[in-house]
Design a protein around this motif. Structure first.
Motif, PDB file in Angstrom:
ATOM      1  N   PRO A  25       0.833  -1.214   0.000  1.00  0.00           N
ATOM      2  CA  PRO A  25       0.000   0.000   0.000  1.00  0.00           C
ATOM      3  C   PRO A  25       0.864   1.261   0.000  1.00  0.00           C
ATOM      4  CG  PRO A  25      -0.572  -1.466   1.842  1.00  0.00           C
ATOM      5  CD  PRO A  25       0.628  -2.046   1.187  1.00  0.00           C
ATOM      6  N   LEU A  28       2.474   2.531   3.207  1.00  0.00           N
ATOM      7  CA  LEU A  28       3.571   1.686   3.707  1.00  0.00           C
ATOM      8  C   LEU A  28       4.838   1.970   2.910  1.00  0.00           C
ATOM      9  CD1 LEU A  28       4.191  -0.563   5.734  1.00  0.00           C
ATOM     10  CD2 LEU A  28       3.431  -2.224   4.045  1.00  0.00           C
ATOM     11  N   VAL A  51      14.467  -3.257  18.753  1.00  0.00           N
ATOM     12  CA  VAL A  51      13.027  -2.950  18.857  1.00  0.00           C
ATOM     13  C   VAL A  51      12.701  -2.561  20.302  1.00  0.00           C
ATOM     14  CG1 VAL A  51      10.696  -3.810  18.426  1.00  0.00           C
ATOM     15  CG2 VAL A  51      12.562  -4.594  17.006  1.00  0.00           C
ATOM     16  N   CYS A  84       5.794  -8.868  13.067  1.00  0.00           N
ATOM     17  CA  CYS A  84       6.568  -7.875  13.814  1.00  0.00           C
ATOM     18  C   CYS A  84       7.958  -8.446  14.061  1.00  0.00           C
ATOM     19  CB  CYS A  84       5.880  -7.504  15.121  1.00  0.00           C
ATOM     20  SG  CYS A  84       5.709  -8.850  16.281  1.00  0.00           S
ATOM     21  N   ARG A 134      -1.372 -11.287   2.656  1.00  0.00           N
ATOM     22  CA  ARG A 134      -2.714 -10.715   2.665  1.00  0.00           C
ATOM     23  C   ARG A 134      -2.625  -9.243   3.030  1.00  0.00           C
ATOM     24  NH1 ARG A 134      -4.064 -14.838   0.815  1.00  0.00           N
ATOM     25  NH2 ARG A 134      -5.884 -16.116   1.245  1.00  0.00           N
ATOM     26  N   PHE A 152      -0.567  -6.255  16.685  1.00  0.00           N
ATOM     27  CA  PHE A 152       0.517  -5.750  17.530  1.00  0.00           C
ATOM     28  C   PHE A 152       1.164  -4.538  16.841  1.00  0.00           C
ATOM     29  CE2 PHE A 152       4.844  -5.951  19.344  1.00  0.00           C
ATOM     30  CZ  PHE A 152       4.585  -6.193  20.675  1.00  0.00           C
ATOM     31  N   PHE A 153       0.890  -3.347  17.349  1.00  0.00           N
ATOM     32  CA  PHE A 153       1.481  -2.105  16.844  1.00  0.00           C
ATOM     33  C   PHE A 153       1.263  -1.867  15.348  1.00  0.00           C
ATOM     34  CE2 PHE A 153       3.846  -2.240  20.866  1.00  0.00           C
ATOM     35  CZ  PHE A 153       3.650  -0.934  21.278  1.00  0.00           C
ATOM     36  N   LEU A 154       0.135  -2.302  14.837  1.00  0.00           N
ATOM     37  CA  LEU A 154      -0.207  -1.998  13.441  1.00  0.00           C
ATOM     38  C   LEU A 154      -1.067  -0.733  13.297  1.00  0.00           C
ATOM     39  CD1 LEU A 154      -0.216  -2.730  10.389  1.00  0.00           C
ATOM     40  CD2 LEU A 154      -2.171  -4.220  10.853  1.00  0.00           C
ATOM     41  N   GLU A 157       0.306   2.722  12.520  1.00  0.00           N
ATOM     42  CA  GLU A 157       1.047   2.891  11.258  1.00  0.00           C
ATOM     43  C   GLU A 157       0.106   3.017  10.067  1.00  0.00           C
ATOM     44  OE1 GLU A 157       4.013  -0.222  11.118  1.00  0.00           O
ATOM     45  OE2 GLU A 157       5.199   0.780  12.646  1.00  0.00           O
TER      46      GLU A 157
HETATM   47  C1  LIG Z   1       2.955  -4.753  12.941  1.00  0.00           C
HETATM   48  S1  LIG Z   1       3.485  -3.350  12.257  1.00  0.00           S
HETATM   49  C2  LIG Z   1       4.642  -2.747  13.475  1.00  0.00           C
HETATM   50  C3  LIG Z   1       5.490  -3.746  14.150  1.00  0.00           C
HETATM   51  C4  LIG Z   1       6.365  -3.212  15.225  1.00  0.00           C
HETATM   52  N1  LIG Z   1       6.981  -1.951  14.884  1.00  0.00           N
HETATM   53  C5  LIG Z   1       7.378  -4.267  15.594  1.00  0.00           C
HETATM   54  O1  LIG Z   1       8.156  -4.707  14.781  1.00  0.00           O
HETATM   55  O2  LIG Z   1       7.349  -4.695  16.734  1.00  0.00           O
HETATM   56  C6  LIG Z   1       4.494  -3.601  10.869  1.00  0.00           C
HETATM   57  C7  LIG Z   1       4.027  -4.640   9.889  1.00  0.00           C
HETATM   58  O3  LIG Z   1       2.753  -4.340   9.373  1.00  0.00           O
HETATM   59  C8  LIG Z   1       2.726  -4.713   8.006  1.00  0.00           C
HETATM   60  N2  LIG Z   1       1.614  -4.036   7.351  1.00  0.00           N
HETATM   61  C9  LIG Z   1       1.402  -2.709   7.219  1.00  0.00           C
HETATM   62  N3  LIG Z   1       0.266  -2.477   6.538  1.00  0.00           N
HETATM   63  C10 LIG Z   1      -0.275  -3.683   6.240  1.00  0.00           C
HETATM   64  C11 LIG Z   1      -1.451  -4.095   5.551  1.00  0.00           C
HETATM   65  N4  LIG Z   1      -2.297  -3.215   5.016  1.00  0.00           N
HETATM   66  N5  LIG Z   1      -1.684  -5.421   5.459  1.00  0.00           N
HETATM   67  C12 LIG Z   1      -0.841  -6.331   5.998  1.00  0.00           C
HETATM   68  N6  LIG Z   1       0.297  -5.993   6.643  1.00  0.00           N
HETATM   69  C13 LIG Z   1       0.582  -4.688   6.770  1.00  0.00           C
HETATM   70  C14 LIG Z   1       4.109  -4.305   7.514  1.00  0.00           C
HETATM   71  O4  LIG Z   1       4.451  -4.942   6.312  1.00  0.00           O
HETATM   72  C15 LIG Z   1       4.977  -4.730   8.688  1.00  0.00           C
HETATM   73  O5  LIG Z   1       5.423  -6.059   8.567  1.00  0.00           O
END
Ligand SMILES: C[S@@+](CC[C@H](N)C(=O)[O-])C[C@H]1O[C@@H](n2cnc3c(N)ncnc32)[C@H](O)[C@@H]1O
Length: 250
Positions: A25, A28, A51, A84, A134, A152-154, A157
């Motif tokens: 996306p 991202l 991290v 993560c 996905r 988890f922390f998504l 972002e």
């Molecule tokens: C979970 S978040 C943050 C994780 C955190 N900062 C950590 O590492 O502990 C980061 C992940 O979300 C994924 N991500 C972001 N947007 C997404 C989407 N629309 N669908 C699936 N995965 C997504 C990214 O590719 C990345 O692997």
């Protein structure tokens, strides 16, 4: 092949890039290319101490709080929405294996799935873990299929509309009476010293994060979480939160 078996077959794919309908996306690629999308990003950030440092020493406490909340032996089907860094996933997989359950992990970034595969090889071989490429906004998985999901922390972002759609999908695939666990930033207490240092940093590096500082998680849940039981545990002067949402029984 059923929708779900096709998804499971994806774990065998070498590159996780086969599905031409999926792409990274915009938000991202533009905002987090340096953290998740490039192979060298994974080589830099796949260090739990790093991290942990980025989360002010709270990766491990948050990881352990999450694992404790989910239980030491997890039965049934668990979905983790996005990968993560660190040991959360292998530790979660061990708990799922202990409970005789299964763990599906989705992510949109092929590099993240390849990294997860390296960390989870033994659980994939045991048939406990399945990795699938996905988009969190369109999981292409059946309704009411999972006993629980972990995010988890998504949310911090993702832009507002994407965040809402991610929650919509999480609640769609979790069964009535199941749980959605969300670990995220929260609104720090007024006295919190990091409030003044971290907020400007977040605004630059994480442009979608600030609403997590001003709104409760229910804001983004389908129907504002109406009918759900919501338990929130905040730690580190409310800087972080674990929200456990139990969906209404059928
Ligand atoms: C979970 S978040 C943050 C994780 C955190 N900062 C950590 O590492 O502990 C980061 C992940 O979300 C994924 N991500 C972001 N947007 C997404 C989407 N629309 N669908 C699936 N995965 C997504 C990214 O590719 C990345 O692997």
């Amino acid at each position: 092949m059923s929708q779900y078996s096709a998804a499971k077959a994806a774990v065998e794919a070498e590159t996780f890039e086969e599905d031409a309908s999926l792409s990274i996306p915009d938000y991202l690629e533009k905002t987090y290319w340096w953290a998740y999308v490039r192979p060298w990003a994974v080589r830099i950030f796949e260090r739990e101490w790093l991290v942990n440092l980025i989360l002010w020493g709270f990766y491990k406490p948050l990881r352990d709080l999450t694992l404790q909340a989910m239980g030491s032996a997890i039965a049934g089907r668990t979905l983790k929405i996005s990968c993560c860094y660190g040991q959360l996933e292998p530790m979660l997989a061990a708990q799922v294996k202990a409970g005789g359950g299964s763990l599906d992990i989705i992510d949109i970034a092929p590099e993240q799935l390849k990294n997860a595969r390296r960390k989870l090889t033994r659980f994939i071989e045991d048939g406990v873990v399945t990795l699938m490429r996905r988009d969190s906004t369109d999981l292409d998985l059946p309704d009411d299929f999972y006993d629980r999901a972990l995010i988890f922390f998504l949310p911090h972002e993702q832009p507002e509309d994407i965040r809402r759609q991610t929650f919509y999908e999480a609640f769609r695939v979790v069964k009535p009476g199941g749980q959605v666990y969300v670990v995220e930033f929260a609104k720090p207490k007024a006295w919190h010293p990091l409030k003044y240092i971290w907020h400007p940093v977040l605004c630059v590096l994480e442009p979608f994060a600030s609403p997590l500082w001003t709104h409760e998680m229910a804001t983004w849940l389908p129907r504002g979480g109406a009918g759900c039981q919501i338990k929130t545990k905040k730690i580190f002067g409310n800087f972080y939160q674990l929200v456990t949402v139990t969906t209404p029984k059928g």
